[in-house]
Design a protein around this motif. Structure first.
Motif, mmCIF file in Angstrom:
data_model
loop_
_atom_site.group_PDB
_atom_site.id
_atom_site.type_symbol
_atom_site.label_atom_id
_atom_site.label_comp_id
_atom_site.label_asym_id
_atom_site.label_seq_id
_atom_site.Cartn_x
_atom_site.Cartn_y
_atom_site.Cartn_z
ATOM 1 N N TRP A 357 -47.160 -127.018 -85.633
ATOM 2 C CA TRP A 357 -46.264 -126.035 -85.041
ATOM 3 C C TRP A 357 -44.841 -126.213 -85.575
ATOM 4 N N PRO A 358 -44.133 -125.131 -85.887
ATOM 5 C CA PRO A 358 -42.704 -125.243 -86.213
ATOM 6 C C PRO A 358 -41.946 -125.788 -85.004
ATOM 7 N N ALA A 359 -40.839 -126.423 -85.275
ATOM 8 C CA ALA A 359 -40.078 -127.073 -84.204
ATOM 9 C C ALA A 359 -39.678 -126.104 -83.107
ATOM 10 N N GLU A 360 -39.318 -124.855 -83.477
ATOM 11 C CA GLU A 360 -38.840 -123.914 -82.459
ATOM 12 C C GLU A 360 -39.945 -123.443 -81.518
ATOM 13 N N ILE A 361 -41.208 -123.707 -81.867
ATOM 14 C CA ILE A 361 -42.317 -123.298 -81.000
ATOM 15 C C ILE A 361 -42.570 -124.340 -79.911
ATOM 16 N N ARG A 362 -42.016 -125.528 -80.072
ATOM 17 C CA ARG A 362 -42.288 -126.596 -79.101
ATOM 18 C C ARG A 362 -41.883 -126.210 -77.680
#
Length: 679
Positions: A357-362
């Motif tokens: 997952w990209p960091a902003e999806i966390r």
């Protein structure tokens, strides 16, 4: 793997009851639509039910009518207008299949048309919304009677597929609206099948009369809840018993069961001394609730207790009061009781959807986890929208809004999901039917042996001899059916599996191959034609939902325009669902409203929509990362926008009669395909 409506006992019950194929479909499809674990696109919350849509339209009008001023009114008039517009579209779908009882539909349509024609400015003043809500209120009950009548017609006569599907969607929605517990519902359906099945009887099972049920639960962290009775209605008959101090009573014949339940609390060993202190400071609460079944009674009672605890926590800031997971329910009629636990099911191995997952999806994932963990339905729905917003998807008021892009992307995943479901249904129901046939033969043999032993110990009795003769006839027929079961069910499955391979869990390896078998093109290779012929043989021995799903998808796959229409319908449903989630979020945030017209629907629909979005994004990022593509770094908003454009492109191609077989179903929502590059 589990497929709602495929339980061997249910299949056996339908066979013994002699249900026709269309009646089996109604039973199985409705059970599938109310199961909390159903695919998001097949759950009642995604069915676009007219009664639910109208109830929501009335709810937004009443919400705005209750505001002190135009500025305070929620949801805003544009959003309220969107909800009412969706109700009008849902009503049109119902009108298309109803052949009688037109007047309620016409009256409802006239009112909705008037509101839509006047535009959202007509909804600005709270007083005007109050007038409209008052006019709309009676139509909800009238529309409910109309859909119940449609369901009865669908039971008595094999209606066209669209009419039967609409009947299922509407009645399943009513069952979820009433909060029906799947386990209790399945048991009630099986009892219904042992009687003389009728459409009216099935409706009384799906939408039963509410009854009073006693419930007991333990609150930990205190020995007494002062002034508890003031927080509940008198009819609730709430009582409290400090554990270890006072023996619970007041349940008549069920008092012994209540005391046993109370005695079990705190027996779980714990090395944490604070945990021992907490469980020793506990109070047993008993109350009466009105619910359609025991499972729902548990949810209703626990929710009321938790809402009451809100008051105590507010008054005791250092206290930590919590509801123990175990609950006891008791019905005086029949002296029936059962213990429930609020813990969810366990699995052998938990795996992440993807580790890329990209960091902003966390933050989105964190919010999604909290939304699924909370017990309050409306809180869960509001947090589900917050999770979608955390992924960068906002609500807007035009066709280029991010939530519209998401609705289009989800329609592509819905296409894949339902095709996968049709494959699972065939495999699982075929295996379950074979198992039921074998079990029936074994039961018939046991019955014969039992009568033979009984007859040997008695004087020759004509009655027993006649019973034995009849039992032998039944056993011979059952034995013959069991002998044919492998050739009827397993052999066709093996022929299909040769082309449509599955992994060790029975899951599809390549969705495109299943589509080839369903489409049964004359130009297909020999192995595909053999598998298609095997599917035709299975279709003839699997009446009910599997046969219906096969017919439905074969029709869509061989008619591009029909497939395009279906994609557009699913997009509309998700537009409506996302808008409603935004309504729930706004009323919760701005007005502190945590109750709605259909809480269960809101929670199921919101969580299902969020799960489907994460499924799409998870697949995208996993594939992109594996292939080393730059798309692995795209934001969720950019991914959704790309899939939205893909959906519009595919619909345009299908509307010009492009070959459906050219669609790349396996990679329909993947970054490695444009959706129509299979050939």
């Amino acid at each position: 793997m589990f497929y709602p409506g495929s339980e061997p006992e249910l299949i056996g019950g339908m066979s013994k009851a002699g249900l026709a194929g269309h009646q089996r479909m109604l039973v199985q499809a409705t059970l599938r639509a109310v199961h909390p674990g159903a695919y998001a696109t097949q759950h009642a919350a995604a069915g676009g039910a007219a009664v639910l849509s109208l109830g929501r339209a009335e709810a937004v009008l009443r919400s705005r009518a209750g505001a002190h001023s135009v500025q305070d009114a929620q949801p805003n008039e544009k959003l309220a207008y969107t909800v009412i517009e969706r109700a009008q579209k849902s009503l049109q779908l119902l009108e298309a299949v109803v052949t009688s009882a037109w007047q309620p539909l016409e009256d409802t349509r006239d009112l909705l048309t008037e509101i839509v024609t006047r535009g959202n400015s007509d909804l600005k003043e709270p007083s005007r919304c109050g007038v409209l809500a008052h006019q709309m209120g009676p139509f909800v009950a009238a529309l409910e009677r109309t859909v119940l009548d449609l369901f009865r017609q669908a039971w008595e006569t094999a209606l066209p597929a669209k009419a039967a599907e609409r009947a299922v969607a509407e009645v399943a929605s009513l069952a979820v609206w009433r909060g029906r517990d799947y386990e209790c519902l399945l048991a009630d359906v099986q009892r219904f099948l042992r009687q003389t099945p009728s459409g009216k009887g099935l409706l009384s099972v799906l939408c039963p009369v509410q009854r009073r049920i006693r419930v007991a639960a333990v609150v930990e962290g205190t020995r007494t809840l002062a002034r508890l009775g003031q927080l509940f209605d008198v009819d609730t008959d709430v009582r409290q018993f400090p554990l270890g101090k006072k023996e619970p009573d007041g349940w008549g014949q069920g008092t012994a069961k209540l005391r046993k339940f109370a005695s079990l609390h705190g027996r779980r060993p714990s090395e944490d001394p604070r945990e021992g202190e907490r469980t020793s400071a506990a109070v047993l609460l008993t109350l009466c609730v009105t619910a359609p079944d025991r499972g729902v009674a548990v949810h209703v009672a626990r929710r009321r207790i938790e809402e009451a605890l809100d008051t105590y926590v507010a008054g005791n800031r250092i206290a930590e009061l919590r509801l123990a997971p175990e609950t006891l329910v008791y019905e005086e009629a029949g002296d029936r009781s059962r213990r429930y636990t609020s813990r969810g099911p366990a699995i052998d191995a938990a795996r992440p959807l993807t580790s890329h997952w990209p960091a902003e999806i966390r933050e989105c994932l964190r919010m999604a986890h909290i939304a699924r963990s909370t017990s309050s339905p409306l809180t869960s729905a509001a947090l589900s929208w917050a999770a979608i917003e955390a992924a960068g998807i906002r609500h807007g008021n035009n066709d280029d809004a991010p939530h519209v892009h998401l609705a289009r992307a989800l329609s592509l995943q819905a296409l894949r999901q339902q095709l996968v479901s049709s494959h699972q249904g065939v495999r699982i129901v075929a295996a379950a039917t074979r198992h039921e046939v074998k079990e029936r033969a074994e039961a018939a043999r046991r019955a014969v042996h039992g009568l033979e032993r009984h007859l040997a110990n008695e004087d020759a009795q004509p009655t027993l001899e006649r019973q034995l003769k009849q039992a032998r006839v039944r056993a011979a027929l059952a034995e013959q059916e069991a002998a044919d079961a492998d050739s009827l069910y397993l052999e066709p499955l093996d022929e299909i599996d040769t082309v449509v391979t599955v992994n060790g869990h029975g899951l599809l390896s390549d969705l495109n191959r299943w589509v080839d078998v369903l489409a049964a093109s004359p130009e297909a290779g020999q192995e595909v034609q053999i598998a298609s012929a095997a599917l035709t043989r299975l279709h003839s021995v699997l009446p009910g939902l599997p046969a219906h799903d096969i017919d439905t998808w074969q029709a869509r796959l061989t008619d591009p325009k029909r497939c395009a229409t279906w994609l557009t319908e699913i997009e509309e449903r998700y537009r409506a669902q996302l808008s409603w989630m935004y309504v729930v979020r706004n009323t919760a945030l701005h007005q502190g409203v945590f109750a709605s017209v259909a809480d269960s629907h809101d929670a199921h629909g919101a969580r299902g929509t969020l799960d489907l979005m994460l499924e799409v994004l998870g697949n995208w990022y996993a594939v992109a990362n594996s292939a080393g593509l730059s798309e692995a770094t795209w934001t969720a908003h950019r991914v959704v926008a790309a899939l939205s454009r893909r959906q519009r492109c595919l619909i345009q191609r299908l509307e010009t009669d492009a070959d459906v077989a050219n669609l790349n179903f396996t990679h329909l929502t993947s970054p490695t395909s444009n959706g129509h590059d299979r050939m």
